[in-house]
Design a protein around this motif. Structure first.
Motif, PDB file in Angstrom:
ATOM      1  N   ASP A   1     -15.860   8.687  -0.648  1.00 25.66           N
ATOM      2  CA  ASP A   1     -17.161   8.475  -1.292  1.00 25.66           C
ATOM      3  C   ASP A   1     -17.150   7.213  -2.146  1.00 25.66           C
ATOM      4  O   ASP A   1     -18.109   6.417  -2.142  1.00 25.66           O
ATOM      5  CB  ASP A   1     -17.527   9.683  -2.164  1.00 25.66           C
ATOM      6  CG  ASP A   1     -17.818  10.927  -1.340  1.00 25.66           C
ATOM      7  OD1 ASP A   1     -18.062  10.783  -0.119  1.00 25.66           O
ATOM      8  OD2 ASP A   1     -17.776  12.039  -1.911  1.00 25.66           O
ATOM      9  N   ALA A   2     -16.071   7.028  -2.923  1.00 26.26           N
ATOM     10  CA  ALA A   2     -15.967   5.843  -3.782  1.00 26.26           C
ATOM     11  C   ALA A   2     -15.919   4.568  -2.955  1.00 26.26           C
ATOM     12  O   ALA A   2     -16.536   3.545  -3.310  1.00 26.26           O
ATOM     13  CB  ALA A   2     -14.723   5.955  -4.666  1.00 26.26           C
ATOM     14  N   LEU A   3     -15.192   4.619  -1.826  1.00 31.57           N
ATOM     15  CA  LEU A   3     -15.081   3.453  -0.953  1.00 31.57           C
ATOM     16  C   LEU A   3     -16.432   3.105  -0.344  1.00 31.57           C
ATOM     17  O   LEU A   3     -16.826   1.928  -0.278  1.00 31.57           O
ATOM     18  CB  LEU A   3     -14.045   3.716   0.141  1.00 31.57           C
ATOM     19  CG  LEU A   3     -13.811   2.597   1.151  1.00 31.57           C
ATOM     20  CD1 LEU A   3     -13.321   1.339   0.444  1.00 31.57           C
ATOM     21  CD2 LEU A   3     -12.790   3.040   2.200  1.00 31.57           C
ATOM     22  N   GLU A   4     -17.160   4.134   0.124  1.00 34.47           N
ATOM     23  CA  GLU A   4     -18.473   3.898   0.718  1.00 34.47           C
ATOM     24  C   GLU A   4     -19.439   3.310  -0.323  1.00 34.47           C
ATOM     25  O   GLU A   4     -20.263   2.432   0.001  1.00 34.47           O
ATOM     26  CB  GLU A   4     -19.031   5.206   1.290  1.00 34.47           C
ATOM     27  CG  GLU A   4     -18.312   5.665   2.556  1.00 34.47           C
ATOM     28  CD  GLU A   4     -18.854   6.970   3.101  1.00 34.47           C
ATOM     29  OE1 GLU A   4     -19.535   7.692   2.338  1.00 34.47           O
ATOM     30  OE2 GLU A   4     -18.599   7.260   4.285  1.00 34.47           O
ATOM     31  N   LYS A   5     -19.349   3.796  -1.564  1.00 34.81           N
ATOM     32  CA  LYS A   5     -20.204   3.288  -2.627  1.00 34.81           C
ATOM     33  C   LYS A   5     -19.902   1.819  -2.904  1.00 34.81           C
ATOM     34  O   LYS A   5     -20.814   0.986  -3.090  1.00 34.81           O
ATOM     35  CB  LYS A   5     -19.996   4.118  -3.897  1.00 34.81           C
ATOM     36  CG  LYS A   5     -20.933   3.749  -5.028  1.00 34.81           C
ATOM     37  CD  LYS A   5     -20.704   4.675  -6.221  1.00 34.81           C
ATOM     38  CE  LYS A   5     -21.646   4.309  -7.375  1.00 34.81           C
ATOM     39  NZ  LYS A   5     -21.457   5.223  -8.544  1.00 34.81           N
ATOM     40  N   ALA A   6     -18.613   1.481  -2.908  1.00 36.53           N
ATOM     41  CA  ALA A   6     -18.215   0.085  -3.149  1.00 36.53           C
ATOM     42  C   ALA A   6     -18.686  -0.818  -2.011  1.00 36.53           C
ATOM     43  O   ALA A   6     -19.162  -1.945  -2.247  1.00 36.53           O
ATOM     44  CB  ALA A   6     -16.701  -0.001  -3.307  1.00 36.53           C
ATOM     45  N   LEU A   7     -18.565  -0.340  -0.774  1.00 37.39           N
ATOM     46  CA  LEU A   7     -19.010  -1.129   0.375  1.00 37.39           C
ATOM     47  C   LEU A   7     -20.519  -1.334   0.337  1.00 37.39           C
ATOM     48  O   LEU A   7     -21.027  -2.417   0.659  1.00 37.39           O
ATOM     49  CB  LEU A   7     -18.598  -0.425   1.679  1.00 37.39           C
ATOM     50  CG  LEU A   7     -17.112  -0.462   2.025  1.00 37.39           C
ATOM     51  CD1 LEU A   7     -16.819   0.426   3.244  1.00 37.39           C
ATOM     52  CD2 LEU A   7     -16.650  -1.894   2.314  1.00 37.39           C
ATOM     53  N   ALA A   8     -21.246  -0.268  -0.045  1.00 36.80           N
ATOM     54  CA  ALA A   8     -22.706  -0.382  -0.132  1.00 36.80           C
ATOM     55  C   ALA A   8     -23.105  -1.414  -1.180  1.00 36.80           C
ATOM     56  O   ALA A   8     -24.053  -2.201  -0.991  1.00 36.80           O
ATOM     57  CB  ALA A   8     -23.318   0.974  -0.463  1.00 36.80           C
ATOM     58  N   ALA A   9     -22.371  -1.421  -2.302  1.00 35.85           N
ATOM     59  CA  ALA A   9     -22.669  -2.390  -3.360  1.00 35.85           C
ATOM     60  C   ALA A   9     -22.413  -3.817  -2.896  1.00 35.85           C
ATOM     61  O   ALA A   9     -23.162  -4.746  -3.228  1.00 35.85           O
ATOM     62  CB  ALA A   9     -21.827  -2.076  -4.601  1.00 35.85           C
ATOM     63  N   MET A  10     -21.355  -3.995  -2.090  1.00 32.47           N
ATOM     64  CA  MET A  10     -21.035  -5.335  -1.590  1.00 32.47           C
ATOM     65  C   MET A  10     -22.095  -5.836  -0.618  1.00 32.47           C
ATOM     66  O   MET A  10     -22.385  -7.038  -0.549  1.00 32.47           O
ATOM     67  CB  MET A  10     -19.676  -5.311  -0.888  1.00 32.47           C
ATOM     68  CG  MET A  10     -18.499  -5.109  -1.831  1.00 32.47           C
ATOM     69  SD  MET A  10     -16.926  -4.887  -0.940  1.00 32.47           S
ATOM     70  CE  MET A  10     -16.796  -6.441  -0.077  1.00 32.47           C
ATOM     71  N   ARG A  11     -22.704  -4.916   0.128  1.00 36.48           N
ATOM     72  CA  ARG A  11     -23.708  -5.308   1.137  1.00 36.48           C
ATOM     73  C   ARG A  11     -25.110  -5.476   0.547  1.00 36.48           C
ATOM     74  O   ARG A  11     -25.984  -6.045   1.171  1.00 36.48           O
ATOM     75  CB  ARG A  11     -23.742  -4.262   2.232  1.00 36.48           C
ATOM     76  CG  ARG A  11     -22.465  -4.202   3.079  1.00 36.48           C
ATOM     77  CD  ARG A  11     -22.466  -2.983   3.984  1.00 36.48           C
ATOM     78  NE  ARG A  11     -21.239  -2.900   4.759  1.00 36.48           N
ATOM     79  CZ  ARG A  11     -20.821  -1.799   5.361  1.00 36.48           C
ATOM     80  NH1 ARG A  11     -21.534  -0.673   5.257  1.00 36.48           N
ATOM     81  NH2 ARG A  11     -19.698  -1.800   6.048  1.00 36.48           N
ATOM     82  N   ALA A  12     -25.284  -4.916  -0.639  1.00 38.42           N
ATOM     83  CA  ALA A  12     -26.624  -4.975  -1.247  1.00 38.42           C
ATOM     84  C   ALA A  12     -26.989  -6.409  -1.576  1.00 38.42           C
ATOM     85  O   ALA A  12     -26.141  -7.206  -2.033  1.00 38.42           O
ATOM     86  CB  ALA A  12     -26.649  -4.117  -2.509  1.00 38.42           C
ATOM     87  N   PRO A  13     -28.244  -6.816  -1.360  1.00 41.95           N
ATOM     88  CA  PRO A  13     -28.663  -8.194  -1.679  1.00 41.95           C
ATOM     89  C   PRO A  13     -28.646  -8.431  -3.179  1.00 41.95           C
ATOM     90  O   PRO A  13     -28.911  -7.530  -3.980  1.00 41.95           O
ATOM     91  CB  PRO A  13     -30.099  -8.244  -1.135  1.00 41.95           C
ATOM     92  CG  PRO A  13     -30.557  -6.821  -1.103  1.00 41.95           C
ATOM     93  CD  PRO A  13     -29.346  -6.004  -0.817  1.00 41.95           C
ATOM     94  N   GLU A  14     -28.259  -9.640  -3.558  1.00 40.75           N
ATOM     95  CA  GLU A  14     -28.212  -9.994  -4.976  1.00 40.75           C
ATOM     96  C   GLU A  14     -29.638 -10.107  -5.529  1.00 40.75           C
ATOM     97  O   GLU A  14     -30.540 -10.608  -4.840  1.00 40.75           O
ATOM     98  CB  GLU A  14     -27.488 -11.321  -5.161  1.00 40.75           C
ATOM     99  CG  GLU A  14     -26.005 -11.267  -4.795  1.00 40.75           C
ATOM    100  CD  GLU A  14     -25.310 -12.578  -5.047  1.00 40.75           C
ATOM    101  OE1 GLU A  14     -25.980 -13.509  -5.598  1.00 40.75           O
ATOM    102  OE2 GLU A  14     -24.115 -12.691  -4.714  1.00 40.75           O
ATOM    103  N   PRO A  15     -29.859  -9.643  -6.755  1.00 42.82           N
ATOM    104  CA  PRO A  15     -31.205  -9.746  -7.360  1.00 42.82           C
ATOM    105  C   PRO A  15     -31.601 -11.204  -7.599  1.00 42.82           C
ATOM    106  O   PRO A  15     -30.768 -12.032  -7.955  1.00 42.82           O
ATOM    107  CB  PRO A  15     -31.044  -8.991  -8.689  1.00 42.82           C
ATOM    108  CG  PRO A  15     -29.599  -9.035  -8.994  1.00 42.82           C
ATOM    109  CD  PRO A  15     -28.887  -9.022  -7.653  1.00 42.82           C
ATOM    110  N   LYS A  16     -32.856 -11.506  -7.356  1.00 40.50           N
ATOM    111  CA  LYS A  16     -33.344 -12.867  -7.530  1.00 40.50           C
ATOM    112  C   LYS A  16     -33.641 -13.145  -9.002  1.00 40.50           C
ATOM    113  O   LYS A  16     -34.062 -12.283  -9.731  1.00 40.50           O
ATOM    114  CB  LYS A  16     -34.598 -13.070  -6.683  1.00 40.50           C
ATOM    115  CG  LYS A  16     -34.298 -12.997  -5.193  1.00 40.50           C
ATOM    116  CD  LYS A  16     -35.563 -13.235  -4.383  1.00 40.50           C
ATOM    117  CE  LYS A  16     -35.271 -13.173  -2.891  1.00 40.50           C
ATOM    118  NZ  LYS A  16     -36.479 -13.377  -2.068  1.00 40.50           N
TER     119      LYS A  16
END
Length: 353
Positions: free
Chosen positions: A338-353
């Motif tokens: 779960d922690a790994l999936e959360k970290a991967l999701a955060a890495m893929r999320a677009p950076e806020p403008k």
């Protein structure tokens, strides 16, 4: 006087000749009256045997999965998928219903009444399981090509990628109970001095250190000779994983002399019951014992899975499986996932403008 001696001698010769003719006629009568019994095929064969078997129209059965078969197989070999998966119940690891086996083998044209040679990769238990299955369902003329596709390629024999299909056959299979024992029959044999029990699992499984069923340990009185000991180098799988060897030739069978030495503590004239975790590794050692001339070899098909599940069956080195510890380990593993999936999701999320 000379005439009388000559006459008696001639009479003796005549009687002997008549007796010989009578014995010859009697011997011929016995041979003609005896029921015909087909000779058992050699349990384990080489590539030359397979090549000759193909020429005489034998069925060559590739028991690997369909993808491996399509990548390349012995020219003329047939395939119905991974035998270990299609012929066994995934939960109990016993044979599926006989009617389904009839449909699978019959649909592939694999008739146990014909000559059959079975192969997989070198030393793979799947080929020996299929060999046992054919014998268990009535086949007499079936052999295993131990070196399999690897040995065939080593010998630079022809491969093909196109599928070979045989005409389907209608089968009515009858299990041969003389080749296997049930859990009830195994329990009855514990007190029989004329029966020897062979456990072919790993040393750790035998000692109860590696628990793969509800209980660990072994059948009382069993002799432990891991099935890997049949190979020239039992450590080959580990060496391949560590890239210490370039090929799997270490999985080839030992010489007959070395195999006889390996099983020298067993009596070839006694009934020998072989078991492992689910009967598959046992099938390989059973074929080796057959090759060595053991007279009465049986496979305990349910093996340790079936024996361990019968909680009142006596066991040596008995250890019960710790379900709570496994549950805790699975929970911890799931938390990490779960922690790994959360970290991967955060890495893929677009950076806020």
């Amino acid at each position: 006087m000379n005439r009388r001696i000559l006459s008696i001698s001639a009479m003796s010769v005549g009687k002997r000749s008549t007796l010989r003719r009578c014995f010859a006629v009697f011997a011929l009568f016995i041979v003609l009256c005896l029921p015909h019994v087909s000779a058992r095929a050699a349990a384990i064969v080489d590539g030359t045997f397979v090549a000759e078997a193909l020429k005489r129209g034998a069925i060559v059965w590739d028991v690997r999965d369909a993808a491996a078969y399509q990548r390349g197989h012995i020219a003329g070999a047939v395939n119905v998928g991974d035998a270990l998966r299609v012929l066994r119940n995934a939960t109990t690891e016993d044979f599926i219903e006989t009617e389904r086996i009839e449909a699978i083998l019959g649909g592939g044209g694999i008739d146990p009444a014909r000559e059959i040679v079975v192969y997989s990769t070198r030393g793979h238990v799947g080929a020996y399981f299929a060999h046992f299955a054919i014998r268990y369902f009535g086949g007499q003329n079936v052999s295993v090509y131990h070196d399999g596709i690897d040995g065939w390629m080593d010998d630079k024999r022809p491969l093909e990628t196109s599928e070979t299909r045989l005409a389907s056959v209608t089968l009515k299979l009858m299990p041969n109970s003389a080749l296997a024992v049930s859990t009830v029959e195994m329990l009855a044999r514990l007190r029989d001095k004329n029966v020897q029990i062979l456990d072919v699992r790993t040393r750790d499984e035998f000692a109860g250190l590696d628990v793969r069923a509800i209980r660990g340990g072994h059948v009382p009185g069993a002799v432990n000779i891991p099935y890997e000991e049949n190979w020239v180098d039992p450590g080959t799988p580990g060496k391949l994983a560590r890239r210490e060897v370039a090929n799997n030739r270490g999985l080839s069978l030992k010489s007959d002399a070395d195999l006889r030495k390996l099983y020298s503590r067993l009596d070839a004239n006694k009934e020998t019951v072989v078991y492992c975790q689910s009967g598959v590794r046992a099938a390989e050692t059973a074929a080796v014992l057959d090759k060595l001339g053991f007279r009465n070899v049986k496979v305990y098909d349910s093996s340790w899975l079936g024996y361990a599940a019968k909680l009142d069956a006596p066991a040596e080195n008995e250890v019960f499986f710790n379900v709570g510890a496994l549950s805790a380990q699975l929970t911890a593993m799931q938390s990490k996932i779960d922690a790994l999936e959360k970290a991967l999701a955060a890495m893929r999320a677009p950076e806020p403008k």
